[in-house]
Design a protein around this motif. Sequence first.
Motif, mmCIF file in Angstrom:
data_model
loop_
_atom_site.group_PDB
_atom_site.id
_atom_site.type_symbol
_atom_site.label_atom_id
_atom_site.label_comp_id
_atom_site.label_asym_id
_atom_site.label_seq_id
_atom_site.Cartn_x
_atom_site.Cartn_y
_atom_site.Cartn_z
ATOM 1 N N THR A 2 10.047 3.628 -25.814
ATOM 2 C CA THR A 2 10.395 2.990 -24.548
ATOM 3 C C THR A 2 9.536 3.577 -23.440
ATOM 4 N N THR A 3 9.006 2.694 -22.626
ATOM 5 C CA THR A 3 8.237 3.168 -21.476
ATOM 6 C C THR A 3 8.871 2.628 -20.212
ATOM 7 N N THR A 4 8.717 3.369 -19.168
ATOM 8 C CA THR A 4 9.217 2.915 -17.881
ATOM 9 C C THR A 4 8.091 2.973 -16.879
ATOM 10 N N ASN A 5 8.174 2.123 -15.913
ATOM 11 C CA ASN A 5 7.190 2.151 -14.845
ATOM 12 C C ASN A 5 7.509 3.284 -13.889
ATOM 13 N N LYS A 6 6.461 3.899 -13.393
ATOM 14 C CA LYS A 6 6.640 4.939 -12.384
ATOM 15 C C LYS A 6 7.228 4.292 -11.135
ATOM 16 N N PRO A 7 8.306 4.835 -10.595
ATOM 17 C CA PRO A 7 8.899 4.218 -9.407
ATOM 18 C C PRO A 7 7.932 4.241 -8.228
ATOM 19 N N ILE A 8 7.958 3.171 -7.483
ATOM 20 C CA ILE A 8 7.141 3.091 -6.281
ATOM 21 C C ILE A 8 7.807 3.947 -5.218
ATOM 22 N N LYS A 9 7.047 4.802 -4.611
ATOM 23 C CA LYS A 9 7.601 5.651 -3.560
ATOM 24 C C LYS A 9 7.100 5.135 -2.221
ATOM 25 N N ILE A 10 7.997 4.596 -1.447
ATOM 26 C CA ILE A 10 7.643 4.201 -0.089
ATOM 27 C C ILE A 10 7.617 5.472 0.722
ATOM 28 N N SER A 11 6.504 5.714 1.386
ATOM 29 C CA SER A 11 6.176 7.038 1.911
ATOM 30 C C SER A 11 7.243 7.687 2.790
ATOM 31 N N SER A 12 7.830 6.976 3.692
ATOM 32 C CA SER A 12 8.823 7.613 4.547
ATOM 33 C C SER A 12 9.822 6.580 5.046
ATOM 34 N N THR A 13 10.882 7.105 5.620
ATOM 35 C CA THR A 13 11.899 6.219 6.177
ATOM 36 C C THR A 13 11.318 5.373 7.299
ATOM 37 N N ASN A 14 10.480 5.968 8.129
ATOM 38 C CA ASN A 14 9.869 5.211 9.221
ATOM 39 C C ASN A 14 9.002 4.074 8.703
ATOM 40 N N THR A 15 8.253 4.322 7.634
ATOM 41 C CA THR A 15 7.417 3.289 7.036
ATOM 42 C C THR A 15 8.286 2.178 6.467
ATOM 43 N N THR A 16 9.337 2.562 5.784
ATOM 44 C CA THR A 16 10.260 1.583 5.209
ATOM 45 C C THR A 16 10.892 0.736 6.306
ATOM 46 N N ASP A 17 11.370 1.375 7.341
ATOM 47 C CA ASP A 17 11.992 0.646 8.448
ATOM 48 C C ASP A 17 11.003 -0.289 9.123
ATOM 49 N N ALA A 18 9.767 0.157 9.290
ATOM 50 C CA ALA A 18 8.738 -0.684 9.916
ATOM 51 C C ALA A 18 8.445 -1.905 9.052
ATOM 52 N N LEU A 19 8.376 -1.710 7.745
ATOM 53 C CA LEU A 19 8.136 -2.832 6.831
ATOM 54 C C LEU A 19 9.287 -3.835 6.893
ATOM 55 N N ILE A 20 10.495 -3.334 6.848
ATOM 56 C CA ILE A 20 11.674 -4.213 6.909
ATOM 57 C C ILE A 20 11.710 -4.958 8.242
ATOM 58 N N ASP A 21 11.454 -4.273 9.330
ATOM 59 C CA ASP A 21 11.440 -4.915 10.646
ATOM 60 C C ASP A 21 10.387 -6.008 10.717
ATOM 61 N N GLN A 22 9.211 -5.732 10.168
ATOM 62 C CA GLN A 22 8.138 -6.728 10.193
ATOM 63 C C GLN A 22 8.506 -7.956 9.373
ATOM 64 N N LEU A 23 9.085 -7.751 8.208
ATOM 65 C CA LEU A 23 9.498 -8.885 7.380
ATOM 66 C C LEU A 23 10.629 -9.669 8.037
ATOM 67 N N ARG A 24 11.566 -8.976 8.649
ATOM 68 C CA ARG A 24 12.662 -9.667 9.337
ATOM 69 C C ARG A 24 12.162 -10.477 10.531
ATOM 70 N N ALA A 25 11.051 -10.061 11.111
ATOM 71 C CA ALA A 25 10.480 -10.782 12.254
ATOM 72 C C ALA A 25 9.851 -12.112 11.829
ATOM 73 N N CYS A 26 9.572 -12.258 10.555
ATOM 74 C CA CYS A 26 8.995 -13.513 10.050
ATOM 75 C C CYS A 26 10.091 -14.574 10.001
ATOM 76 N N LYS A 27 9.910 -15.618 10.794
ATOM 77 C CA LYS A 27 10.962 -16.625 10.938
ATOM 78 C C LYS A 27 10.815 -17.820 10.004
ATOM 79 N N ASN A 28 9.646 -17.974 9.384
ATOM 80 C CA ASN A 28 9.449 -19.104 8.486
ATOM 81 C C ASN A 28 8.526 -18.686 7.339
ATOM 82 N N PRO A 29 8.447 -19.491 6.299
ATOM 83 C CA PRO A 29 7.611 -19.129 5.144
ATOM 84 C C PRO A 29 6.150 -18.878 5.499
#
Length: 87
Positions: A2-29
């Motif tokens: 059995t093999t597993t993929n190495k988990p993706i590490k999102i560098s920091s909480t600030n980076t994660t929050d910025a990514l989420i905020d940017q995606l939430r700002a997208c109002k249409n496809p």
Amino acid sequence: MTTTNKPIKISSTNTTDALIDQLRACKNPEEILKFEKWFNSNIESDKLYKRICELLKNRSISRALGSKWLLTLIEDRENTITKLSVK
């Protein structure tokens, strides 16, 4: 074996929050796809769909929100494949 993929590490909480905020700002496809194009060409670590999956796995975003973003990305790819295969 059995093999597993190495988990993706999102560098920091600030980076994660910025990514989420940017995606939430997208109002249409179209805005989501535009952001994906920018993200994939400027961020060297991973593709956007992998980051969204990691956010879902870590429960950083809701299933509804993550599925909305992923569905947009998947439908765009399916449309692109369809256009290419018809020609």
